[in-house]
Design an enzyme around this catalytic site. Structure first.
Site, short mmCIF file in Angstrom:
data_model
loop_
_atom_site.label_atom_id
_atom_site.label_comp_id
_atom_site.label_asym_id
_atom_site.label_seq_id
_atom_site.Cartn_x
_atom_site.Cartn_y
_atom_site.Cartn_z
CB CYS A 78 -1.00 -0.02 1.15
SG CYS A 78 -0.27 0.01 2.80
CG HIS A 133 -4.45 -0.32 4.00
ND1 HIS A 133 -3.69 -1.08 3.13
CD2 HIS A 133 -5.48 0.16 3.26
CE1 HIS A 133 -4.25 -1.07 1.93
NE2 HIS A 133 -5.35 -0.33 1.98
CG HIS A 145 -7.00 0.39 -1.26
ND1 HIS A 145 -7.18 -0.39 -0.14
CD2 HIS A 145 -8.13 0.23 -1.98
CE1 HIS A 145 -8.37 -0.96 -0.17
NE2 HIS A 145 -8.96 -0.62 -1.28
#
Length: 173
Positions: A78, A133, A145
């Protein structure tokens, strides 16, 4: 003689109208230019976020790999994905999502714009408070993402896991 006087008066009224209207036109043009400049500056700020998102979308389906190198676009995690797509637009982000969560300025969820970074506490390392994240906000409640099997993907910020694990957002553009 009366005709000559009327013609003179009409000529004076006509000239005055023309001069007055010309002054209005110049003023109108200046105001329109100032308004257009402001609109252009605002559009540029918005479009830069959209440009980041659109560039990121070109990587749809690219596989996810935790700890992916920042020197490849064959796989992403990510934060390496965010680092890569923002770099093209002059924004240098730190390597990890936790470090990325400290740059830029805070923005509320209700004021998100395309290009804002959004942070979550999700996955096996999550405790509900720590950033694990990162995604980029696309607009209309959507985020771009990468994680797990889908790789680079689009998700709904306001449903499921992403709604439950949302922590905060930062504006870096």
């Amino acid at each position: 003689m009366k005709m000559n006087n009327i013609s003179k008066k009409l000529l004076v009224v006509g000239l005055a109208s023309t001069i007055g209207f010309g002054g209005f036109m110049v003023t109108g043009v200046d105001a329109a230019s100032a308004s257009a400049s402001k609109t252009t500056a605002e559009a540029t700020a918005v479009s830069k976020g959209t440009q980041v998102v659109n560039f990121g979308k070109t990587f749809m389906g690219t596989p996810y790999k935790f700890g992916a190198s920042t020197s490849t676009t064959k796989v992403f995690d990510c934060s390496s994905f965010m680092k890569h797509i923002f770099k093209k637009y002059g924004v240098t982000l730190p390597r990890t999502s936790a470090a990325q969560a400290k740059v830029g300025k805070a923005v509320s969820k209700s004021n998100l714009k395309a290009g804002d970074l959004v942070f979550f506490s999700s996955g096996s390392r999550a405790n509900g408070k720590n950033v694990t994240h990162v995604a980029v906000y696309m607009g209309n409640g959507k985020i771009l993402h990468t994680y797990g099997k889908p790789g680079v993907t689009i998700s709904d910020l306001n449903s499921g896991n992403w709604k439950k694990t949302y922590l905060k957002a930062r504006r870096v553009l």
